[in-house]
Every structure is written in structure tokens, then in C-alpha cells.
Design a protein around this motif. Sequence first.
Motif, PDB file in Angstrom:
ATOM      1  N   ALA A 176      -0.662  27.986  13.603  1.00  0.00           N
ATOM      2  CA  ALA A 176      -1.602  28.765  12.788  1.00  0.00           C
ATOM      3  C   ALA A 176      -2.812  27.987  12.295  1.00  0.00           C
TER       4      ALA A 176
ATOM      5  N   ARG B  84      -4.452  27.848   8.301  1.00  0.00           N
ATOM      6  CA  ARG B  84      -4.498  29.074   7.487  1.00  0.00           C
ATOM      7  C   ARG B  84      -3.392  29.152   6.438  1.00  0.00           C
TER       8      ARG B  84
ATOM      9  N   GLN C  82      -3.825  27.921   1.820  1.00  0.00           N
ATOM     10  CA  GLN C  82      -3.418  28.731   0.678  1.00  0.00           C
ATOM     11  C   GLN C  82      -2.743  27.898  -0.417  1.00  0.00           C
TER      12      GLN C  82
ATOM     13  N   GLU D 189       0.553  33.910   2.911  1.00  0.00           N
ATOM     14  CA  GLU D 189       0.700  35.120   3.720  1.00  0.00           C
ATOM     15  C   GLU D 189      -0.064  35.024   5.027  1.00  0.00           C
ATOM     16  N   GLY D 190       0.591  35.459   6.076  1.00  0.00           N
ATOM     17  CA  GLY D 190      -0.021  35.488   7.395  1.00  0.00           C
ATOM     18  C   GLY D 190      -0.868  36.731   7.579  1.00  0.00           C
ATOM     19  N   ASP D 191      -1.692  36.686   8.607  1.00  0.00           N
ATOM     20  CA  ASP D 191      -2.540  37.851   8.903  1.00  0.00           C
ATOM     21  C   ASP D 191      -2.239  38.432  10.275  1.00  0.00           C
ATOM     22  N   GLY D 192      -1.144  37.989  10.879  1.00  0.00           N
ATOM     23  CA  GLY D 192      -0.732  38.515  12.176  1.00  0.00           C
ATOM     24  C   GLY D 192      -1.460  37.931  13.366  1.00  0.00           C
ATOM     25  N   THR D 193      -2.333  36.949  13.139  1.00  0.00           N
ATOM     26  CA  THR D 193      -3.119  36.414  14.245  1.00  0.00           C
ATOM     27  C   THR D 193      -2.648  35.051  14.726  1.00  0.00           C
ATOM     28  N   HIS D 194      -1.636  34.494  14.120  1.00  0.00           N
ATOM     29  CA  HIS D 194      -1.188  33.169  14.516  1.00  0.00           C
ATOM     30  C   HIS D 194      -0.077  33.247  15.567  1.00  0.00           C
TER      31      HIS D 194
ATOM     32  N   GLU E 220       6.178  35.201  10.170  1.00  0.00           N
ATOM     33  CA  GLU E 220       5.038  35.980   9.696  1.00  0.00           C
ATOM     34  C   GLU E 220       4.304  35.323   8.528  1.00  0.00           C
ATOM     35  N   ASN E 221       5.041  34.677   7.649  1.00  0.00           N
ATOM     36  CA  ASN E 221       4.506  34.059   6.435  1.00  0.00           C
ATOM     37  C   ASN E 221       5.163  32.699   6.261  1.00  0.00           C
TER      38      ASN E 221
END
Length: 137
Positions: free
Chosen positions: A40, A43, A47, A62-67, A72-73
Motif C-alpha cells: 500500500a 497510505r 495515518q 483505514e484503507g481505500d480499496g486501492t492497495h 482492508e485496513n
Amino acid sequence: MSTSIISGSISGVPAAALVTCVDSSTHHPGEIDNVIKRAAGNRFHNQLAGTPVVHGQTVVAEGDGTHEGAFENVIFVWDTLSGPLAPIVTAGLNAAADKGFKTVSMPVMRTGDMNGRFEKTTAEVVAQMAAGVAAFR
């Protein structure tokens, strides 16, 4: 609650969150940090910026679904090595429960850069991790 012990890359383990401890340095040199960064970039670690370093305090990144990676997080638990590992494990699991996460992955902690600084053997680390899971609400 059920637990499983698996081997292999944790980045491929499907989970709502990957739970790990993080030391108070700003460069996060541990191997699990490298796994997270390969999946990731910065990112998740970004945080952590500005959060106070308090032993046992959690940061839910928190993830954004792009990694890449199946998690997920990321839940980081600040670890200043000022106490045993069990409360660190419990804090991470409690943070996951508070967020409603149903699945988590967790590497064996304090075996890389933190090895031997508090728990002196791998057996002590495993016992502390088991105690932390047992103390989870």
C-alpha cells in the motif's frame, strides 16, 4: 471467536484488518511494516502522523480499496516496549471489535527488530500473544 495459525505471507490473508504493533520511531523498520508498504505504499503509515505515542494506544488506519494485499485496513498499536506483549495484542483485537471488524490477521510480534527487547525468547512471545488473545473480550 476462532483462531487459526497459518504460515506464508500475511499480505495474502483475507481480513478486515491486519493488526500489528509499531514502535515509536518515525521510520517503521520492521518486516511487517515493509509488507504493508509493499502492498500500500505509505497510505497506512501516513495515518500515524501526528498521533501521540502512547504505549498500547491504537490507530485504525483505514484503507481505500486501492492497495494490493488481502487486508482492508491496518490497526497499529503503539509499542514502546515498556511492558509485556499481551496487552498490545488485546488492544489491537479490541480496536478491531470496536470498529466491527469480523476478521483480523496478526503476525507474530516482537520477533524482528523488537526481538529480545522485552520478551527474551520466542516461546515467551508466543505465550504473551496467546495471553493477549485469551484476554480479548
